[in-house]
Design a protein around this motif. Structure first.
Motif, short mmCIF file in Angstrom:
data_model
loop_
_atom_site.label_atom_id
_atom_site.label_comp_id
_atom_site.label_asym_id
_atom_site.label_seq_id
_atom_site.Cartn_x
_atom_site.Cartn_y
_atom_site.Cartn_z
N MET A 1 2.35 -0.39 -3.58
CA MET A 1 3.03 0.02 -2.55
C MET A 1 2.64 1.41 -2.76
N SER A 2 2.61 2.05 -1.27
CA SER A 2 2.15 3.31 -1.05
C SER A 2 3.45 4.25 -0.91
N ASN A 3 3.61 5.08 -1.68
CA ASN A 3 4.92 6.13 -1.53
C ASN A 3 4.80 7.04 -0.38
N GLU A 4 3.82 7.05 0.22
CA GLU A 4 3.44 7.86 1.60
C GLU A 4 4.30 7.06 2.66
N VAL A 5 4.67 5.66 2.61
CA VAL A 5 5.11 4.79 3.59
C VAL A 5 6.64 4.45 3.22
N ILE A 6 7.59 4.91 3.92
CA ILE A 6 8.86 5.02 3.47
C ILE A 6 9.47 3.47 4.04
N SER A 7 9.26 3.13 5.16
CA SER A 7 9.55 1.91 5.53
C SER A 7 9.00 1.20 6.62
N THR A 8 9.05 0.05 6.97
CA THR A 8 8.22 -0.80 7.85
C THR A 8 9.35 -1.28 8.89
N ARG A 9 9.26 -1.34 10.04
CA ARG A 9 9.98 -1.97 11.07
C ARG A 9 9.31 -2.97 12.00
N VAL A 10 9.77 -4.05 12.30
CA VAL A 10 9.31 -4.88 13.31
C VAL A 10 10.41 -5.26 14.35
N ARG A 11 10.23 -5.03 15.59
CA ARG A 11 11.08 -5.19 16.72
C ARG A 11 10.68 -5.98 17.83
N GLY A 277 6.15 17.48 -4.24
CA GLY A 277 5.95 17.83 -5.58
C GLY A 277 5.97 16.57 -6.46
N ILE A 278 6.88 15.48 -6.30
CA ILE A 278 6.70 14.30 -6.99
C ILE A 278 5.41 13.73 -6.97
N LEU A 279 4.91 13.42 -5.61
CA LEU A 279 3.57 12.62 -5.33
C LEU A 279 2.56 13.45 -5.83
N SER A 280 2.54 14.73 -5.94
CA SER A 280 1.38 15.61 -6.49
C SER A 280 1.39 15.74 -8.08
N GLY A 281 2.60 15.37 -8.56
CA GLY A 281 2.68 15.25 -10.09
C GLY A 281 3.48 16.37 -10.60
N GLN A 282 3.80 17.33 -9.82
CA GLN A 282 4.36 18.50 -10.13
C GLN A 282 5.71 18.34 -10.77
N ILE A 283 6.33 17.58 -10.01
CA ILE A 283 7.73 17.26 -10.53
C ILE A 283 7.92 15.97 -11.12
N LYS A 284 8.42 15.56 -12.20
CA LYS A 284 8.50 14.48 -12.80
C LYS A 284 9.75 14.05 -13.23
#
Length: 329
Positions: A1-11, A277-284
């Protein structure tokens, strides 16, 4: 799962065959549509329809209505008029059916992360359930008939919520938006048409509903989403090496952990920096999921609903800062 995608919606937009569009419906007609759609759900033996609650907009406070928008459960247009409108909402809030918005039925499914196939399959099952009990307005050439011509055909809008701080910081979003329109997609703020992006949150969705199958639209959106995610990751890798960016991330986390008063706009900007920062590894010691949850909890109306109080603007800023300190310290 990609952390860049927060959610998906289908309407999916649907209308009942023997009733005028909501804009032409009488008060009695709107009530009848609510009754028919609600009965179609409640009288079904399907497990997918077992946990819906009916919410009439007339029964909600203004804050409760706005909170539904903030949580992406309904559209801003839906709460702009409360007479003769209702919402069927599943207990886990993953499925909702707006009744008498622009169309008689606007059903939607929301899932975490990039999960377009899963969201579509659930929406399709819910659509099939309703279709078995209600006769939809359909034309062999035009597909599902909708009040707005741009929804003719499948009546489907699929979208993904993306966090794109690196592409935003590198000022490439504008160029990307222009290219996406040529591919039948559009990128907007987190609340769709007319909304501005905040916290580097963007909604990517399909524009074309006529002359293309639902599956083809889903596949196209998924492919473009993966390309955007790849571009964001590459841009983040470059930016993360900058001492100025690293400093901005550290300062953002420090402010969130210590501030006594925090406006909504400032909080979103700081949380976006922390998520970067989380996704770049700076914040753990903080996860992206925690940040995503906080972005929802600190919304103005949601704050008031959760507190059970009619908070002033300053009181909301104080409460928001408290929530952030407790969650991140």
């Amino acid at each position: 799962m990609s952390n860049e995608v927060i959610s998906t919606r289908v309407r999916l937009a649907r209308n009942l065959k023997d009733y005028p569009f909501p804009c032409r419906l009488s008060e009695q007609g709107r009530k009848k549509v609510i009754e028919k759609v609600t009965s179609a759900i409640r009288d079904s033996n399907s497990s997918i329809a077992s946990d819906f609650n009916l919410i009439k907009l007339d029964d909600l406070t203004e804050a409760q209505g706005v909170s539904l928008v903030e949580r992406h459960l309904v559209s801003p247009e839906f709460i702009s008029e409360t007479d003769g409108r209702a919402l069927l909402l599943s207990k886990d809030e993953s499925m909702s059916i707006m009744i008498n918005e622009e169309d008689h039925i606007r059903l939607q499914v929301i899932t975490d992360g990039l999960s377009l196939e899963q969201a579509y399959d659930t929406a399709d099952k819910l659509d099939t359930l309703l279709d078995e009990n209600l006769e939809f307005a359909f034309d062999d050439k035009l597909g599902y008939l909708t009040q707005c011509p741009t929804n003719l055909g499948t009546g489907m809008r699929a979208s993904v919520m993306l966090h794109l701080p690196a592409l935003e910081k590198s000022r490439t979003i504008g160029r990307i938006a222009g290219n996406l329109s040529k591919l039948g997609l559009t990128i907007r703020g987190a609340y769709g048409e007319g909304s501005e992006p905040s916290g580097s949150l963007y909604q990517l969705s399909n524009q074309v509903t006529l002359g293309i199958s639902e599956r083809a639209a889903i596949e196209n959106l998924e492919n473009i989403t993966k390309q955007l995610v790849s571009q964001e990751q590459q841009a983040r890798e470059r930016l993360a090496k900058s001492i100025d960016i690293q400093d901005s991330v550290s300062r953002s986390l420090g402010l969130l952990k210590s501030a006594m008063v925090m406006t909504h706009d400032e909080a979103l900007k700081l949380l976006s920096n922390v998520r970067f920062g989380i996704l770049s590894g700076q914040i753990k010691d903080v996860t992206a999921e925690v940040v995503d949850s906080l972005m929802e909890k600190i919304e103005p109306a949601t704050l008031m609903v959760n507190s059970g109080k009619n908070l002033s603007a300053q009181e909301r800023d104080i409460e928001r800062a408290k929530i952030l300190r407790e969650a991140l310290s």
